[in-house]
Design a protein around this motif. Sequence first.
Motif, PDB file in Angstrom:
ATOM      1  N   LEU A  75       0.832  -1.204   0.000  1.00  0.00           N
ATOM      2  CA  LEU A  75       0.000   0.000   0.000  1.00  0.00           C
ATOM      3  C   LEU A  75       0.870   1.259   0.000  1.00  0.00           C
ATOM      4  O   LEU A  75       0.562   2.238  -0.684  1.00  0.00           O
ATOM      5  N   ALA A  76       1.957   1.228   0.769  1.00  0.00           N
ATOM      6  CA  ALA A  76       2.848   2.389   0.829  1.00  0.00           C
ATOM      7  C   ALA A  76       3.500   2.649  -0.524  1.00  0.00           C
ATOM      8  O   ALA A  76       3.617   3.809  -0.954  1.00  0.00           O
ATOM      9  N   MET A  77       3.924   1.598  -1.227  1.00  0.00           N
ATOM     10  CA  MET A  77       4.520   1.774  -2.547  1.00  0.00           C
ATOM     11  C   MET A  77       3.522   2.396  -3.516  1.00  0.00           C
ATOM     12  O   MET A  77       3.876   3.227  -4.350  1.00  0.00           O
ATOM     13  N   GLN A  78       2.263   2.008  -3.403  1.00  0.00           N
ATOM     14  CA  GLN A  78       1.240   2.564  -4.290  1.00  0.00           C
ATOM     15  C   GLN A  78       0.922   4.020  -3.950  1.00  0.00           C
ATOM     16  O   GLN A  78       0.514   4.786  -4.821  1.00  0.00           O
ATOM     17  N   GLU A  79       1.107   4.391  -2.683  1.00  0.00           N
ATOM     18  CA  GLU A  79       0.828   5.761  -2.254  1.00  0.00           C
ATOM     19  C   GLU A  79       1.930   6.737  -2.663  1.00  0.00           C
ATOM     20  O   GLU A  79       1.753   7.949  -2.550  1.00  0.00           O
ATOM     21  N   LEU A  80       3.047   6.235  -3.152  1.00  0.00           N
ATOM     22  CA  LEU A  80       4.167   7.112  -3.490  1.00  0.00           C
ATOM     23  C   LEU A  80       3.797   8.168  -4.520  1.00  0.00           C
ATOM     24  O   LEU A  80       4.327   9.288  -4.497  1.00  0.00           O
ATOM     25  N   LYS A  81       2.901   7.844  -5.420  1.00  0.00           N
ATOM     26  CA  LYS A  81       2.506   8.814  -6.448  1.00  0.00           C
ATOM     27  C   LYS A  81       1.859  10.033  -5.824  1.00  0.00           C
ATOM     28  O   LYS A  81       2.006  11.146  -6.332  1.00  0.00           O
ATOM     29  N   ARG A  82       1.158   9.833  -4.727  1.00  0.00           N
ATOM     30  CA  ARG A  82       0.544  10.974  -4.042  1.00  0.00           C
ATOM     31  C   ARG A  82       1.578  11.730  -3.214  1.00  0.00           C
ATOM     32  O   ARG A  82       1.620  12.954  -3.232  1.00  0.00           O
ATOM     33  N   TRP A  83       2.430  11.005  -2.532  1.00  0.00           N
ATOM     34  CA  TRP A  83       3.399  11.644  -1.646  1.00  0.00           C
ATOM     35  C   TRP A  83       4.497  12.394  -2.398  1.00  0.00           C
ATOM     36  O   TRP A  83       5.015  13.396  -1.923  1.00  0.00           O
ATOM     37  N   ARG A  84       4.863  11.898  -3.591  1.00  0.00           N
ATOM     38  CA  ARG A  84       6.041  12.466  -4.248  1.00  0.00           C
ATOM     39  C   ARG A  84       5.820  13.902  -4.724  1.00  0.00           C
ATOM     40  O   ARG A  84       6.787  14.618  -4.972  1.00  0.00           O
ATOM     41  N   ASP A  85       4.591  14.319  -4.860  1.00  0.00           N
ATOM     42  CA  ASP A  85       4.308  15.679  -5.307  1.00  0.00           C
ATOM     43  C   ASP A  85       4.183  16.653  -4.142  1.00  0.00           C
ATOM     44  O   ASP A  85       3.887  17.831  -4.345  1.00  0.00           O
ATOM     45  N   GLN A  86       4.414  16.162  -2.931  1.00  0.00           N
ATOM     46  CA  GLN A  86       4.300  17.007  -1.744  1.00  0.00           C
ATOM     47  C   GLN A  86       5.646  17.111  -1.043  1.00  0.00           C
ATOM     48  O   GLN A  86       6.439  16.164  -1.087  1.00  0.00           O
ATOM     49  N   PRO A  87       5.926  18.245  -0.406  1.00  0.00           N
ATOM     50  CA  PRO A  87       7.156  18.332   0.390  1.00  0.00           C
ATOM     51  C   PRO A  87       7.077  17.389   1.577  1.00  0.00           C
ATOM     52  O   PRO A  87       5.986  17.034   2.039  1.00  0.00           O
ATOM     53  N   LEU A  88       8.232  16.971   2.044  1.00  0.00           N
ATOM     54  CA  LEU A  88       8.267  16.059   3.176  1.00  0.00           C
ATOM     55  C   LEU A  88       8.141  16.850   4.479  1.00  0.00           C
ATOM     56  O   LEU A  88       8.834  17.846   4.686  1.00  0.00           O
ATOM     57  N   THR A  89       7.259  16.412   5.336  1.00  0.00           N
ATOM     58  CA  THR A  89       7.054  17.022   6.647  1.00  0.00           C
ATOM     59  C   THR A  89       7.077  15.924   7.701  1.00  0.00           C
ATOM     60  O   THR A  89       6.863  14.745   7.377  1.00  0.00           O
ATOM     61  N   PRO A  90       7.315  16.290   8.963  1.00  0.00           N
ATOM     62  CA  PRO A  90       7.224  15.266  10.012  1.00  0.00           C
ATOM     63  C   PRO A  90       5.876  14.555  10.017  1.00  0.00           C
ATOM     64  O   PRO A  90       5.819  13.331  10.202  1.00  0.00           O
ATOM     65  N   ASP A  91       4.782  15.286   9.783  1.00  0.00           N
ATOM     66  CA  ASP A  91       3.461  14.648   9.747  1.00  0.00           C
ATOM     67  C   ASP A  91       3.359  13.626   8.626  1.00  0.00           C
ATOM     68  O   ASP A  91       2.729  12.568   8.783  1.00  0.00           O
ATOM     69  N   ALA A  92       3.970  13.946   7.468  1.00  0.00           N
ATOM     70  CA  ALA A  92       3.952  12.999   6.351  1.00  0.00           C
ATOM     71  C   ALA A  92       4.744  11.744   6.700  1.00  0.00           C
ATOM     72  O   ALA A  92       4.339  10.628   6.352  1.00  0.00           O
ATOM     73  N   VAL A  93       5.880  11.907   7.380  1.00  0.00           N
ATOM     74  CA  VAL A  93       6.667  10.745   7.800  1.00  0.00           C
ATOM     75  C   VAL A  93       5.865   9.887   8.770  1.00  0.00           C
ATOM     76  O   VAL A  93       5.868   8.651   8.683  1.00  0.00           O
ATOM     77  N   PHE A  94       5.155  10.527   9.697  1.00  0.00           N
ATOM     78  CA  PHE A  94       4.311   9.779  10.634  1.00  0.00           C
ATOM     79  C   PHE A  94       3.209   9.030   9.877  1.00  0.00           C
ATOM     80  O   PHE A  94       2.874   7.885  10.220  1.00  0.00           O
TER      81      PHE A  94
END
Length: 443
Positions: free
Chosen positions: A168-187
């Motif tokens: 599921l995390a690998m599939q979510e990468l398309k959504r995450w990659r267009d956003q800056p990384l934040t501590p909340d995103a890491v959580f």
Amino acid sequence: MKIPLSPLPLSVLLDKYGGALGGLLRRRVGPEVKGRYEHWDHLRHLTPPTGLKHEQWWLAIKLARSAAARDLPLLDREGRPFRVALTDSIASKLHTITKQAAGSIRGLDQQEDEHAKHRFLIRSQIEEAMTSSQLEGAGTTRAVAKDMLRSGRKPRDHGERMIYNNYLAMQELKRWRDQPLTPDAVFEIHRLITSDTLEDPSQAGRFRTAADNVVVEDETGRVLHLPPRAEELPQRLRALCDFANGVHDGEGFLHPVVRAIAIHFQIGYDHPFCDGNGRTARTLFYWSMLRSGYWLTEYLSVSSVFKNAKARYLRSYLQTETDESDMSYFVDHHLEVIVDAIDNLHGYLARKVEERGRAQALLKPSSKLGARLNHRQRELLIDAVRHPDKSYRIDRHMQVHGVTYQTARTDLGSLVELKLMRCQRIGRAFLYTPVPDLVQRLK
């Protein structure tokens, strides 16, 4: 796991051999030994250049590395910056990866449709999900894991759940990659990866605490790594996010692949969570690579290579820690892993192209098997070789070929009798799928 022997610090070596410094510099010793980024623990067993002691040789190497190194805005447990030396062999690997992972790839561009490319993408995501979880103890077999992910059924045990979460995390990468990384995103990433896999569910998506007493041990219980103090973690994660987002780019250019590898390293080093640190680290590596335009990374499984040489993976962490926070050991090994993963993908695609060509030859009307089949069956099998995850129905076969229900049913039923297709009943419909080893069966 044997902990590498630490060399004398550079400052001590300079005090000890400072009088011979001019002679050492005139020898023009490079930062590597025969193209390898050697650690003192191994170098001390090699034969030094004529006229040099091992410590003098090491000092000359360290001076060459210092000239090629740069500090990163990431700190070790003692507050010292990690360093990376961009040597010739590291630069060469970076060039190979940039050329191949940001451009086209042999075999993938030979696929006729987007469905085939999507199938290869799903295959790589399944492979990465399995091997990344197996690196951290998931005991599910490859066949069972693939069946779970391909069929869409829910996980049945702890190992399957780890793999399912990673997928599921690998599939979510398309959504995450267009956003800056934040501590909340890491959580959020950590929560997804560890959902329903922790003994204490409250540990998902939060920092470890001092009371958790998290350390990295080998199989005998010996401590290999003591992470930074728990109270430092919020500041360290914030600094890592700034680094991941390029906030410090004013300090000079850092190759995007090195940045992605450093993110991977730092999560593993800081160990901010009670469990799931390795899987989170490797997911963030993929995030950084994709965000930097290395689209081919989606089709690679770096964990497959790490898993096949797990000791080397762990040793690269220990080599960094035991040599004045020189992250080049980890970077160098990780680059080798990426290159191997690219080569593995090349080989896989070449085999699939060859298999499809052989299948088409075997299914020609003049071939032994082809003569036993009608043209509809031959077309369906060639399509099944191209799309092994595809399913077929009697009504669809009727429509495509303009035949009666009974003819379509006979076509598909005969392929089941030949053990080239499988049939299962879902509700009132019959679903036909290619056998997993279709190409071998066609022989």
